[in-house]
Design a protein around this motif. Structure first.
Motif, mmCIF file in Angstrom:
data_model
loop_
_atom_site.group_PDB
_atom_site.id
_atom_site.type_symbol
_atom_site.label_atom_id
_atom_site.label_comp_id
_atom_site.label_asym_id
_atom_site.label_seq_id
_atom_site.Cartn_x
_atom_site.Cartn_y
_atom_site.Cartn_z
ATOM 1 N N LEU A 107 -40.687 -70.697 -33.622
ATOM 2 C CA LEU A 107 -40.053 -69.619 -32.883
ATOM 3 C C LEU A 107 -38.895 -69.024 -33.663
ATOM 4 N N ALA A 108 -38.047 -69.875 -34.228
ATOM 5 C CA ALA A 108 -36.943 -69.367 -35.038
ATOM 6 C C ALA A 108 -37.465 -68.612 -36.251
ATOM 7 N N LEU A 109 -38.565 -69.112 -36.814
ATOM 8 C CA LEU A 109 -39.140 -68.452 -37.984
ATOM 9 C C LEU A 109 -39.626 -67.055 -37.631
ATOM 10 N N LEU A 110 -40.245 -66.893 -36.468
ATOM 11 C CA LEU A 110 -40.678 -65.567 -36.054
ATOM 12 C C LEU A 110 -39.500 -64.611 -35.941
ATOM 13 N N VAL A 111 -38.370 -65.110 -35.453
ATOM 14 C CA VAL A 111 -37.177 -64.273 -35.334
ATOM 15 C C VAL A 111 -36.735 -63.795 -36.708
ATOM 16 N N VAL A 112 -36.692 -64.698 -37.667
ATOM 17 C CA VAL A 112 -36.237 -64.336 -39.011
ATOM 18 C C VAL A 112 -37.259 -63.430 -39.690
ATOM 19 N N LEU A 113 -38.537 -63.759 -39.551
ATOM 20 C CA LEU A 113 -39.572 -62.927 -40.175
ATOM 21 C C LEU A 113 -39.510 -61.494 -39.660
ATOM 22 N N ASP A 114 -39.131 -61.323 -38.407
ATOM 23 C CA ASP A 114 -39.054 -59.996 -37.809
ATOM 24 C C ASP A 114 -38.000 -59.134 -38.489
ATOM 25 N N ALA A 258 -30.971 -62.561 -27.769
ATOM 26 C CA ALA A 258 -29.566 -62.969 -27.747
ATOM 27 C C ALA A 258 -29.366 -64.072 -28.770
ATOM 28 N N ALA A 259 -28.131 -64.190 -29.243
ATOM 29 C CA ALA A 259 -27.764 -65.271 -30.156
ATOM 30 C C ALA A 259 -26.479 -65.905 -29.647
ATOM 31 N N LEU A 260 -26.406 -67.225 -29.743
ATOM 32 C CA LEU A 260 -25.207 -67.951 -29.323
ATOM 33 C C LEU A 260 -24.497 -68.491 -30.553
ATOM 34 N N ARG A 261 -23.283 -68.007 -30.782
ATOM 35 C CA ARG A 261 -22.420 -68.588 -31.801
ATOM 36 C C ARG A 261 -21.693 -69.765 -31.157
ATOM 37 N N VAL A 262 -21.846 -70.924 -31.744
ATOM 38 C CA VAL A 262 -21.303 -72.149 -31.151
ATOM 39 C C VAL A 262 -20.272 -72.771 -32.077
ATOM 40 N N ILE A 275 -24.186 -63.308 -27.675
ATOM 41 C CA ILE A 275 -24.249 -61.954 -28.225
ATOM 42 C C ILE A 275 -25.589 -61.344 -27.840
ATOM 43 N N ALA A 276 -25.552 -60.271 -27.064
ATOM 44 C CA ALA A 276 -26.775 -59.616 -26.627
ATOM 45 C C ALA A 276 -26.714 -58.107 -26.813
ATOM 46 N N ASP A 277 -25.544 -57.582 -27.102
ATOM 47 C CA ASP A 277 -25.434 -56.152 -27.366
ATOM 48 C C ASP A 277 -26.260 -55.821 -28.609
ATOM 49 N N PRO A 278 -27.175 -54.857 -28.550
ATOM 50 C CA PRO A 278 -28.069 -54.587 -29.683
ATOM 51 C C PRO A 278 -27.344 -54.315 -30.989
ATOM 52 N N GLY A 279 -26.242 -53.573 -30.933
ATOM 53 C CA GLY A 279 -25.496 -53.284 -32.153
ATOM 54 C C GLY A 279 -24.915 -54.531 -32.776
ATOM 55 N N ARG A 280 -24.309 -55.376 -31.969
ATOM 56 C CA ARG A 280 -23.740 -56.623 -32.477
ATOM 57 C C ARG A 280 -24.838 -57.579 -32.927
ATOM 58 N N LEU A 281 -25.912 -57.619 -32.146
ATOM 59 C CA LEU A 281 -26.996 -58.547 -32.449
ATOM 60 C C LEU A 281 -27.640 -58.232 -33.797
ATOM 61 N N SER A 282 -27.718 -56.954 -34.133
ATOM 62 C CA SER A 282 -28.338 -56.569 -35.405
ATOM 63 C C SER A 282 -27.541 -57.060 -36.603
ATOM 64 N N ARG A 283 -26.265 -57.371 -36.393
ATOM 65 C CA ARG A 283 -25.415 -57.831 -37.502
ATOM 66 C C ARG A 283 -25.332 -59.353 -37.602
ATOM 67 N N VAL A 284 -25.927 -60.047 -36.660
ATOM 68 C CA VAL A 284 -25.925 -61.515 -36.690
ATOM 69 C C VAL A 284 -26.929 -62.007 -37.726
ATOM 70 N N GLU A 285 -26.509 -62.937 -38.568
ATOM 71 C CA GLU A 285 -27.413 -63.524 -39.556
ATOM 72 C C GLU A 285 -28.059 -64.768 -38.955
ATOM 73 N N VAL A 286 -29.379 -64.773 -38.927
ATOM 74 C CA VAL A 286 -30.136 -65.887 -38.357
ATOM 75 C C VAL A 286 -30.952 -66.551 -39.451
ATOM 76 N N GLY A 287 -30.933 -67.875 -39.475
ATOM 77 C CA GLY A 287 -31.736 -68.642 -40.424
ATOM 78 C C GLY A 287 -32.442 -69.779 -39.714
ATOM 79 N N VAL A 288 -33.436 -70.341 -40.379
ATOM 80 C CA VAL A 288 -34.224 -71.419 -39.797
ATOM 81 C C VAL A 288 -33.640 -72.772 -40.171
ATOM 82 N N LEU A 289 -33.380 -73.593 -39.172
ATOM 83 C CA LEU A 289 -33.012 -74.982 -39.408
ATOM 84 C C LEU A 289 -34.316 -75.781 -39.341
ATOM 85 N N GLY A 290 -35.039 -75.809 -40.465
ATOM 86 C CA GLY A 290 -36.356 -76.384 -40.430
ATOM 87 C C GLY A 290 -36.584 -77.418 -41.520
ATOM 88 N N PRO A 291 -37.806 -77.932 -41.603
ATOM 89 C CA PRO A 291 -38.151 -78.967 -42.586
ATOM 90 C C PRO A 291 -38.220 -78.409 -43.984
#
Length: 298
Positions: A107-114, A258-262, A275-291
């Motif tokens: 699921l996280a990978l799909l987000v990043v691939l998008d 949405a993304a949660l900064r923790v 963070i759910a505002d589209p403008g702010r969300l577009s600037r969030v960097e998302v990566g996969v915590l994977g194997p």
């Protein structure tokens, strides 16, 4: 007729793999089905005469179809936060889709691939997820072999993200965030209070909240109660790298909503921001915590 039946059987033997490739490239089971169906129609028109390696030929055709679909102006879509896009796949009758969307890495990978460019996405999916060599990827993306390799490498870097803390600290923070998400999903108030600092603060964009809910909550009881109120949305959430730290993404159907900064201190969550505002969300960097398999090279 016998030849048509043989061709159909050979295609059906490849359908599951082709759909998996298309799903990861396009992020939608419906779009993946469309791409695979188009590949079948092209095979019917072409026939298999002169095709020495049908699986490789079909992989190339599906990949090119997906690349064209990704490049189309209508390829990206936006959905309001909290609305899950309708997906034909991913149900009880779709084991591949269920496995992809149910697994946190998937699921996280799909987000990043998008968020990757079309050629980057195709090169990464083919090479890193399905082991297709670069000499076969290059013609698909219309680049030289070295250029195709660079596309996949650039995509791989984006998929991994850039941690802002050491590996050991990231692992520790991840365990805390995972415990928080598990408690939210399970509706376990006691577990939530255990993982939240007594003076925890939760801030949220109004777009992430139901009408009447305060954008800022303070103190473990209030934050835990507010988290429980949004429990249903946690079912579409997974732990991911958010701006370099262990965080959470909410992504129905693999689309980031949405993304949660923790912020973690010790073994508890000190604060988190939704963070759910589209403008702010577009600037969030998302990566996969994977194997480690995501960093495989060839």
């Amino acid at each position: 007729m016998a030849g048509d039946e043989t061709l159909a059987r050979r295609f059906e033997a490849e359908r599951g793999r082709l759909r998996a490739i298309a799903h990861r490239m396009l992020g939608s089971p419906d779009a993946a089905d469309d791409a695979v169906q188009e590949a079948w129609l092209r095979l019917v028109r072409t026939g298999d005469d002169g095709i020495d390696n049908l699986p490789a030929w079909l992989t190339t055709v599906v990949s090119r179809i997906c690349l064209d679909m990704l490049r189309a102006p209508s390829a990206r879509r936006e959905e309001p936060y909290g609305q899950q896009p309708p997906e034909r796949g991913g149900g009880a009758g779709d084991p591949e889709g269920t496995a992809l969307l149910g697994d946190s890495v998937g699921l996280a990978l799909l987000v990043v691939l998008d968020r990757l460019g079309p050629a980057e996405r195709v090169a990464f999916v083919l090479h890193d997820l399905f082991g297709v060599p670069f000499d076969r990827i290059a013609p698909v993306v219309g680049r030289s072999r070295p250029a195709a390799k660079k596309l996949a490498s650039r995509a791989r870097h984006k998929v991994r993200g850039t941690p802002a803390v050491s590996g050991a600290e990231l692992d520790r923070h991840r365990r805390v965030v995972e415990a928080f998400l598990a408690a939210a999903r399970g509706g376990d108030m006691g577990a939530l209070l255990d993982v939240l600092a007594p003076d925890v603060v939760r801030r949220a964009d109004p777009a992430a909240l139901p009408p009447g809910m305060a954008p800022e909550l303070r103190g473990a009881p209030a934050v835990a109660k507010g988290t429980m109120a949004l429990r249903e949305r946690s079912q579409n959430a997974v732990v991911a790298l958010v701006d370099g730290h262990a965080g959470i993404v909410v992504a129905p159907g693999g689309r980031l909503m949405a993304a949660l900064r923790v912020t973690v201190e010790g073994e508890r969550i000190r604060s988190y921001e939704v963070i759910a505002d589209p403008g702010r969300l577009s600037r969030v960097e998302v990566g996969v915590l994977g194997p480690p398999r995501l960093s495989r090279t060839r």
